[in-house]
Write a protein that holds these residues in place. Structure first.
Motif, short mmCIF file in Angstrom:
data_model
loop_
_atom_site.label_atom_id
_atom_site.label_comp_id
_atom_site.label_asym_id
_atom_site.label_seq_id
_atom_site.Cartn_x
_atom_site.Cartn_y
_atom_site.Cartn_z
N LYS A 178 79.75 25.57 42.43
CA LYS A 178 80.93 25.37 41.60
C LYS A 178 81.16 23.88 41.34
O LYS A 178 81.44 23.46 40.23
CB LYS A 178 82.16 25.98 42.26
CG LYS A 178 82.15 27.50 42.17
CD LYS A 178 83.34 28.10 42.89
CE LYS A 178 83.24 29.62 42.84
NZ LYS A 178 84.15 30.27 43.77
N ILE A 179 81.01 23.10 42.41
CA ILE A 179 81.20 21.65 42.23
C ILE A 179 80.16 21.10 41.27
O ILE A 179 80.47 20.28 40.40
CB ILE A 179 81.12 20.93 43.61
CG1 ILE A 179 82.33 21.33 44.45
CG2 ILE A 179 81.08 19.43 43.42
CD1 ILE A 179 82.33 20.73 45.82
N LYS A 180 78.93 21.61 41.40
CA LYS A 180 77.88 21.13 40.50
C LYS A 180 78.19 21.50 39.06
O LYS A 180 77.96 20.70 38.14
CB LYS A 180 76.52 21.70 40.92
CG LYS A 180 75.94 20.98 42.12
CD LYS A 180 74.44 21.13 42.17
CE LYS A 180 74.02 22.26 43.04
NZ LYS A 180 72.58 22.45 43.17
N GLU A 226 81.11 21.85 37.80
CA GLU A 226 82.17 20.95 37.36
C GLU A 226 81.61 19.58 37.01
O GLU A 226 81.99 18.97 36.02
CB GLU A 226 83.22 20.79 38.48
CG GLU A 226 84.11 21.99 38.67
CD GLU A 226 85.33 21.95 37.78
OE1 GLU A 226 85.40 21.05 36.92
OE2 GLU A 226 86.19 22.82 37.93
N ILE A 227 80.69 19.10 37.87
CA ILE A 227 80.09 17.79 37.61
C ILE A 227 79.29 17.83 36.32
O ILE A 227 79.35 16.92 35.48
CB ILE A 227 79.21 17.36 38.80
CG1 ILE A 227 80.10 17.07 40.01
CG2 ILE A 227 78.38 16.14 38.44
CD1 ILE A 227 79.34 16.72 41.26
N LEU A 275 86.58 13.06 42.24
CA LEU A 275 86.33 14.28 43.03
C LEU A 275 87.39 14.36 44.11
O LEU A 275 87.56 13.43 44.89
CB LEU A 275 84.94 14.24 43.68
CG LEU A 275 83.74 14.26 42.72
CD1 LEU A 275 83.06 12.92 42.72
CD2 LEU A 275 82.78 15.35 43.11
N PRO A 288 87.80 24.42 42.30
CA PRO A 288 87.25 24.16 40.97
C PRO A 288 87.95 24.95 39.88
O PRO A 288 88.31 26.10 40.06
CB PRO A 288 85.80 24.60 41.13
CG PRO A 288 85.51 24.42 42.56
CD PRO A 288 86.77 24.74 43.28
N VAL A 311 87.01 16.69 39.30
CA VAL A 311 86.52 17.88 40.00
C VAL A 311 87.57 18.20 41.05
O VAL A 311 87.65 17.51 42.07
CB VAL A 311 85.16 17.62 40.67
CG1 VAL A 311 84.70 18.87 41.40
CG2 VAL A 311 84.14 17.22 39.63
N PRO A 321 85.76 16.69 47.86
CA PRO A 321 84.60 17.52 47.52
C PRO A 321 83.89 18.08 48.76
O PRO A 321 83.27 19.12 48.68
CB PRO A 321 83.69 16.56 46.76
CG PRO A 321 84.08 15.22 47.24
CD PRO A 321 85.52 15.28 47.56
#
Lengths: 311, 517, 362
Positions: free
Chosen positions: B151-153, B155-156, B169, B93, B89, B172
């Motif tokens: 966005k991070i979610k 990606e995760i 990450l 992103p 991540v 993050p």
């Protein structure tokens, strides 16, 4: 039969005929645009296709070998563009201009050479129309779509295929994703370079095909600079149609109509319009539409269903 | 999954990487235990991002070996990294805005229906993962509608969908709001429970201590040491080489009550003509530092744009010392943006030509339409000398390291006679000595009676520097507080509350606006 | 963030290749040309000897070379100036056409003025017309967001067909088809090399190159122009009215291309001929400018070089089977090579660069 057909019907038939090379080139333009390459070289591919279609047809007497020649020349030129822009990271626009230079120079130089001597083929080369058995019999519709240049049918088939490719396949998804952030795509394990090569080369192939039908189907001769900006019209159609196949084709149809109208204007009693304006019309209208489309959302709901993958 | 206890999930030996002349990583050894959250701590420019990129195959290196489950592997592309179960991540992103969230998530490993895309299957599969980890992401949303955490979610979620074992990450928590940070921490803990390993990079010891079980400290591209979470913040700081430099400047009370900058009911739209600043009013006094806190992309850029060029304002007034003349603003307002933002900076120009942008584009450097090269050169030399920067004036701007670039920009501002200075995340992502020197400069300018607008996402830094702090939320000032009585925790709490109170109403609002455009 | 490997793309200006790339471009273009000549059944040695003779054998030939150098200097400057501001003006040809026809018309219509007054008037009015024509592309870009490369290309065809129409229908001369009447004596430039058509336009061209160099390097206008070319955000921050500047730059660029057209009528042909096609001096300017990386002074040299080819192959076409259009191929190869400069340099340095950044310019 032909004699009693109203001019307006003939005009429609001619519109389809004149727009089909533009649609073919524009479909190619969509692909390269999707891959993030603004393909100014379309003009060059079309010109090369137009030349080699006549040359190969003249040698062999078979227009389909001519079409093959057109496709091959488009692919070759597109490969040059692809290597320069993808491998050497050159400016797309400048490279496209270089391709136009090469195409104009090459076709211009070969045109008069004793080896090719294109003038000898004037008027004798042509490609047969395809006819569709039952549709041909329907009055009016038959004239418009029942018996037409092969390029008309090919462009319709490719249009459907393109829509299908973009919406339903993995490659289509990757294409839609590849225009803006290639690194992001690369990071997901996608071979971005391969996709870009594929798109640019296919766009060269389609534009070459369009150019081939332009000379074999419409003009029946070759003269230097015969495409006269049709590649740019195709590119404008892509931009105005926001890279969506259906919308792009509608714009290409409009340009085709302008060319058809140019031909039928005397028969339609439009003599009060000076001929030079009719010649200039596609360029002026294309510029106007480019200007308008960047300001207004030209395509609200109506066409949304054709392609829902974002723009 | 865990077969033998002492088997490392991932082991890296002697990893090195250089860029042109600089060494970004040298001889790094690293071990990852299954099911641990392993933090990589280091200052900016310590080589953390490079390390993450090497592991993910984004910048392959020949020096060094990588072992996964004791097997030697070769990772030279992200494709290979994904094959070995490594997911990344990144800081910004890797999401593509021309396709929606769901399509982004499945990109690269699409569920098929024979040869065609099967979006239905994709939807159910992702929905399942989303339920399992309580991700709560709107799969049909467009990328630009997502918050940073969203966005991070996404990606995760993509990494989980690909069934990766090692999740990296990169920074993050940077630019997340406190509430979002809490949420992400919970999510990471949940992922660890599934016996997946997590590597995360950070430059803040306090954050790392909240979650990591082991911490590897980087300094100047080398590993200084690996410690367990039983350590303290100060110990970590020592390892990182942060000698807690005290600011040499002292914050003085402002002497006058003169208003430097006055903004009244300002409305600004962004370049896509979406409303960003809605009815905002604030004042900056002479000799005052006004801090601005709030989640990113809530109108900060547009506020800064409007202060730099008051003609950007659709409605409302912006007055600097009671004037709203454009020329006055051009000469008297300067911005020092963050490292990656090249506003006010031309990378292709030599330093000297970069020094006269905006405020100094006038006599004596430009007269009768001509550039006075010698005057510019001398001016540059003096300005840089004053800041102790020993760079040639003919050096090209792109040759500078990020910290030096920020210092040059600061030196440029110091040499010009501006009244109002905007610092927009100026100190984000640079080394601590440069940071200290810029912080000193901020206080110095405050004491000498200039107006300062400080936009920072580092709340601690913000509190320690500011006189007052305004909370910017959805283009409006929610609250203005005095920084004196505040601690970082209190400010965080305040931000969380603002966010909680405003969430239902405002989030809906943003959606509507975007759909209508 | 800072050592972010994905963003470490810098042009290494110190590397030796930077000086030699234009030379390599020319060599490769000559190789392509040679292959082409052989393929067309010509003998390269003979052709290149002819090329030399047709350019340098006599003063008269040299004068003819200078005659075709002059317009390329102008169109090269037109391209270079716009390119420095990040604009691609591919419309020098169209702007050239507009000035060409304007000068021909004024040269016929304005009688009764002394040459010292008439010549500047014609040049200035032609420049204005061409400038306004170039300006259109700027206006389309600024107000309607249409990329200037599309606009300028369309304007090329519009200009081409318009002036063909005008020459054949409005300004046609009674005697010949495809040409206007001859312009009056006092509207002609001084042809200083007897036997050739080399004229005082060359002096204007060299002065223009010096002026553009001065403007770019020494004035605040040039400074601002370059800022716009490099970084729009910084230009905005500096307080530059980018829209206005783009329109002004396109105007100047068009006007420069226009001088070429005016001089071609006033100093060389003394009338306007129907153009044979789109590829003339306007496009040669692109090659001239790119070959020297848009350096206004070096354009004089590159334009001279392209002028030699131009003059040479015009003669060669009349003597052998090798057509004149090979010069367009030559220019195309040069443009392609110079555009790929960055990648080729990396290749020579053996740099493995995975960054996906590309030279796209929107």
């Amino acid at each position: 039969m032909e004699d009693i057909t109203p001019i307006s019907i003939l005009l429609l038939a001619a519109t389809l005929k004149f727009s089909s090379p533009l649609i073919l080139a524009a479909l190619g333009g969509i692909l390269s645009e999707k891959a993030g390459v603004r393909n100014v070289g379309l003009e060059g591919f079309m010109l090369l296709g137009a030349f080699y279609a006549v040359a190969f047809t003249g040698w062999t007497g078979n227009p389909w070998i001519g079409i093959t020649g057109a496709i091959l020349s488009g692919i070759l030129a597109a490969t040059i563009l692809a290597v320069a822009t993808i491998e050497f990271k050159a400016n797309h626009l400048i490279c496209g201009v270089a391709i136009i230079f090469l195409a104009y120079g090459l076709t211009g130089a070969l045109n008069n050479s004793p080896f090719f001597n294109m003038e000898q083929y004037l008027g004798i080369i042509s490609i047969n129309y395809w006819s569709i058995p039952f549709i041909k019999e329907i009055p009016y519709v038959g004239v418009i779509i029942g018996e037409q240049l092969p390029s008309v049918y090919i462009s319709i088939i490719l249009l459907v295929l393109m829509n299908f490719l973009l919406c339903k396949t993995v490659l289509g998804l990757k294409l839609r994703a590849s225009s803006e952030n290639p690194l992001a795509l690369y990071a997901q394990g996608v071979n971005v370079k391969l996709i870009r090569y594929f798109c640019v080369i296919i766009s060269g192939m389609l534009a070459g095909l369009g150019g081939g039908f332009l000379t074999l189907g419409i003009f029946n001769y070759f003269t230097p600079g015969i495409t006269a900006g049709r590649g740019f019209l195709a590119l404008s159609a892509v931009i105005i149609g926001r890279k969506r196949p259906i919308e792009t084709s509608v714009i290409a149809l409009l340009f085709g109509f302008l060319y058809a109208f140019q031909m039928y204007a005397p028969d339609l009693n439009f003599t009060f319009i000076p001929p030079v304006l009719l010649i200039l019309a596609p360029y002026i209208i294309s510029l106007a539409l480019l200007g308008i489309s960047s300001q207004v959302h030209l395509w609200p709901g109506i066409f949304k269903k054709s392609f829902t993958g974002g723009d | 999954m865990a077969k033998v206890k002492n088997l490392y999930k991932l082991e890296m030996k002697g990893i090195s990487k250089r860029f042109d002349k600089n060494k970004a990583c040298s001889n790094i050894d690293f071990q990852l235990i299954p099911g641990e959250i392993h933090a990589i701590l280091g200052e900016n420019e310590a080589g953390k991002t490079t390390f993450a990129s090497i592991l993910y195959g984004l910048c392959p290196t020949e020096d060094g070996e990588i072992y996964i489950q004791s097997k030697k592997v070769n990772i030279s592309t992200p494709k290979e990294a994904l094959k070995h179960g490594i997911g990344l991540v990144p800081q910004e992103p890797f999401l593509i805005s021309s396709i929606n969230v769901l399509e982004n998530i499945i990109l690269g490993s699409e569920p098929l229906n024979k040869y065609l895309l099967n979006m239905k299957k994709a939807h159910t599969l992702i929905e399942e993962i989303s339920q399992q980890y309580k991700l709560q992401i709107d799969l049909q949303a467009k990328i630009e509608e997502l918050s940073k955490l969203g966005k991070i979610k996404a990606e995760i979620c993509r990494a989980l969908f690909r069934n990766i074992d090692i999740l990296i990450l990169d920074e993050p928590f940077l630019t997340l709001t406190p509430l979002e940070t809490e949420e992400l921490l919970k999510l990471l803990k949940k992922i660890r429970e599934e016996n997946k390993s997590i590597i995360l990079t950070s430059c803040k010891p306090s954050e790392v201590l909240k979650i990591a079980s082991r911490i590897t400290v980087f300094k100047e591209g080398q590993v200084v040491g690996t410690v367990t979470s039983q350590t303290t913040e100060n110990e970590l700081k020592n390892l990182m080489g942060i000698t807690s430099q005290e600011l040499t400047m002292e914050k003085q009370e402002k002497k006058t009550e003169e208003i430097m900058l006055e903004i009244n009911s300002l409305v600004v739209n962004d370049h896509q003509n979406r409303p960003k600043i809605k009815d905002l009013s604030l004042q900056v006094m002479r000799g005052e530092i006004l801090g601005i806190a709030g989640p990113e992309k809530h109108g900060q850029e547009e506020l800064v744009d409007a202060i730099l060029n008051p003609q950007r304002a659709l409605k409302g007034t912006i007055k600097l010392l009671n004037s709203s003349e454009k020329k006055f603003f051009l000469e008297k307002v300067a911005l020092i943006p963050e490292v990656d933002n090249n506003t006010g900076w031309v990378r292709e120009f030599p330093l000297a030509q970069n020094m006269i942008i905006r405020t100094q584009l006038k006599e004596p450097f430009v007269s009768m339409g001509l550039l006075k090269k010698i005057a510019i050169k001398n001016y540059t030399k003096n300005a840089l000398d004053d800041f102790g920067i020993t760079a040639e004036t003919s050096r090209f701007a792109y040759e500078l390291s990020p910290s030096i670039k920020q210092l040059v920009l600061t030196a440029r501002t110091a040499a010009s006679h501006v009244e109002l200075i905007i610092f927009f995340n100026t100190t984000r992502g640079i080394s601590s000595w440069a940071k200290t020197s810029i912080q000193n400069y901020i206080l110095q300018e405050k004491n000498s009676g200039k107006g300062i607008l400080l936009i920072l996402d580092d709340l601690q830094e913000l509190i320690s520097l500011s006189d007052r702090i305004a909370i910017l939320f959805h283009g409006q000032i929610e609250k203005i507080i005095s920084a004196k009585r505040f601690t970082q925790e209190k400010l965080e709490e305040l931000l969380i509350n603002t966010e909680k109170n405003a969430t239902p109403k405002n989030r809906g609002g943003i959606r509507d606006e975007q759909q209508s455009t | 963030m800072n050592n972010n490997p994905l963003r470490s793309k810098n042009l290494d200006t110190e590397h030796w290749t930077i000086y030699f790339l234009p030379l390599i471009a020319v060599i490769i273009a000559f190789l392509v040309l040679t292959v082409f000549i052989i393929a067309m059944g010509g003998y390269p040695a003979t052709i290149y000897r002819l090329l030399w003779i047709s350019s340098f054998a006599s003063l008269r030939d040299f004068g003819e070379v200078l005659t075709s150098t002059t317009p390329i200097i102008f169109t090269g400057l037109a391209f270079a100036l716009a390119f420095r501001a990040g604009l691609i003006n591919a419309g020098a040809e169209g702007q050239y056409f507009i000035a060409y026809i304007t000068a021909a018309y004024l040269g016929i219509a304005l009688t009764g003025l002394p040459a010292t007054l008439l010549i500047p008037i014609i040049i200035i009015i032609s420049m204005l017309c061409a400038g306004l024509y170039g300006c259109l592309a700027g206006i389309f870009k600024v107000f309607l967001g249409v990329q200037e490369i599309l606009t300028t290309f369309f304007l090329n065809w519009i200009g081409l067909y318009s002036i063909i129409h005008v020459i054949n229908n409005v300004l046609s001369s009674s005697g010949e088809a495809g040409a206007t009447p001859i312009i009056i004596e006092s509207a002609r430039l001084w042809q200083w090399l007897p036997g050739s058509r080399a004229n005082s336009g060359l002096i204007i061209a060299i002065l223009a190159a010096l002026l553009i160099y001065f403007v770019l390097e020494k004035t605040s206008f040039g400074y601002k122009l370059k800022i716009i070319g490099f970084n729009h955000k910084t230009a905005e921050y500096t307080g530059i009215n980018i829209s206005l500047y783009i329109i002004i730059i396109m105007f100047i660029s068009g006007a420069l291309a226009g001088v070429a057209g005016a001089i071609q009528v006033m100093g060389v042909e003394f009338r306007a001929f129907e153009p044979a096609g789109l590829f003339g001096f306007g496009f040669a300017g692109i090659a001239a400018a790119l070959l020297c990386r848009n350096n206004p002074l070096a354009i004089i040299i590159t334009a001279f070089f392209l002028g030699v080819l131009n003059r040479g192959f015009t003669l060669i076409e009349s003597m052998t089977d090798i057509p004149q259009e090979v010069t367009i191929i030559f220019q195309g190869v040069i443009i392609l090579f110079m555009a790929s400069e960055y990648g080729i340099k990396n290749l020579l340095k053996n740099n493995k660069d995975i960054s996906m950044e590309e030279g796209r310019r929107d």
